[in-house]
Design a protein around this motif. Sequence first.
Motif, PDB file in Angstrom:
ATOM      1  N   LEU A  13       0.825  -1.213   0.000  1.00 29.20           N
ATOM      2  CA  LEU A  13       0.000   0.000   0.000  1.00 29.20           C
ATOM      3  C   LEU A  13       0.858   1.263   0.000  1.00 29.20           C
ATOM      4  O   LEU A  13       0.505   2.260  -0.628  1.00 29.20           O
ATOM      5  N   PHE A  14       1.993   1.208   0.716  1.00 24.98           N
ATOM      6  CA  PHE A  14       2.840   2.384   0.894  1.00 24.98           C
ATOM      7  C   PHE A  14       4.172   2.197   0.169  1.00 24.98           C
ATOM      8  O   PHE A  14       4.785   1.127   0.242  1.00 24.98           O
ATOM      9  N   ASP A  15       4.612   3.247  -0.494  1.00 23.58           N
ATOM     10  CA  ASP A  15       5.852   3.229  -1.272  1.00 23.58           C
ATOM     11  C   ASP A  15       7.046   3.396  -0.330  1.00 23.58           C
ATOM     12  O   ASP A  15       7.288   4.482   0.196  1.00 23.58           O
ATOM     13  N   VAL A  16       7.810   2.333  -0.122  1.00 23.45           N
ATOM     14  CA  VAL A  16       8.905   2.376   0.847  1.00 23.45           C
ATOM     15  C   VAL A  16      10.075   3.238   0.377  1.00 23.45           C
ATOM     16  O   VAL A  16      10.938   3.600   1.182  1.00 23.45           O
ATOM     17  N   ALA A  17      10.123   3.565  -0.902  1.00 22.74           N
ATOM     18  CA  ALA A  17      11.181   4.458  -1.395  1.00 22.74           C
ATOM     19  C   ALA A  17      10.819   5.927  -1.238  1.00 22.74           C
ATOM     20  O   ALA A  17      11.652   6.805  -1.489  1.00 22.74           O
ATOM     21  N   ALA A  18       9.596   6.205  -0.805  1.00 28.73           N
ATOM     22  CA  ALA A  18       9.112   7.586  -0.788  1.00 28.73           C
ATOM     23  C   ALA A  18       9.889   8.467   0.184  1.00 28.73           C
ATOM     24  O   ALA A  18      10.083   9.662  -0.076  1.00 28.73           O
ATOM     25  N   ALA A  19      10.334   7.917   1.310  1.00 30.85           N
ATOM     26  CA  ALA A  19      11.050   8.730   2.294  1.00 30.85           C
ATOM     27  C   ALA A  19      12.366   9.243   1.721  1.00 30.85           C
ATOM     28  O   ALA A  19      12.673  10.440   1.803  1.00 30.85           O
ATOM     29  N   ALA A  20      13.154   8.353   1.138  1.00 29.15           N
ATOM     30  CA  ALA A  20      14.437   8.764   0.559  1.00 29.15           C
ATOM     31  C   ALA A  20      14.228   9.700  -0.623  1.00 29.15           C
ATOM     32  O   ALA A  20      14.970  10.679  -0.801  1.00 29.15           O
TER      33      ALA A  20
END
Length: 225
Positions: A13-20
């Motif tokens: 559901l959530f894009d884990v690359a979004a933080a970086a």
Amino acid sequence: MAKVCIFDAYGTLFDVAAAARAAADEPGREALQAVWPELAEHWRLKQLQYTWLRTITDDYTPFWEVTKDGLDWAMEKVGLTDDPELRERLLALYWELAPYREVPIMLAQLKAAGKTCAILSNGSKDMLEGAVDSAGIGVFLDAVLSVEDVDIFKPSSEVYDMVGNEFGCAKEDVLFVSSNGWDIAGASGYGFETVWVNRAGDPVDRLPHQPKHVLSDLSTIPELA
């Protein structure tokens, strides 16, 4: 037809690359801009590896601690260990991970069809609450289930047991959706109908249990449910 639709959270559901990615777009982040895709990949891989190793060694710790440990390893790997402010910024952004674009519409369609929808995640409860609130998808979810309640990570069967315990449903009533091949293998072996969301077009993992469905994104989940 499935009565209960269960979703993994991180990477599904959530894009884990979004933080970086988001941090790299901020002013003054030239060093991160050069390596953020590599950092994001290492961070995610170590995060997962540490959950598996802690499960094997019976040494559970909350997912937030695993997430911090994975980031520390990744930052050292790409040469960013001398930037504690960046570390804190990346960790803060992880609580606000963007959902994939199709997620809100897909969940709304499932709820309109009368389906029960929930998250089943390795994530810590407060992390999941932050991500769900930031994405604005809480209205579509009947529950957010965290492994913190059983002190063991996926793919332990104790985690998948949480679905039946929460909803009183049979395994065959569950459509389980994840972007992680190892999670899909565990859920398939457990007895759930599974959907592997294979955004990267990767080969199917060489494990005993295979996904029943393979999709490139979540947009057609309502057609399967």
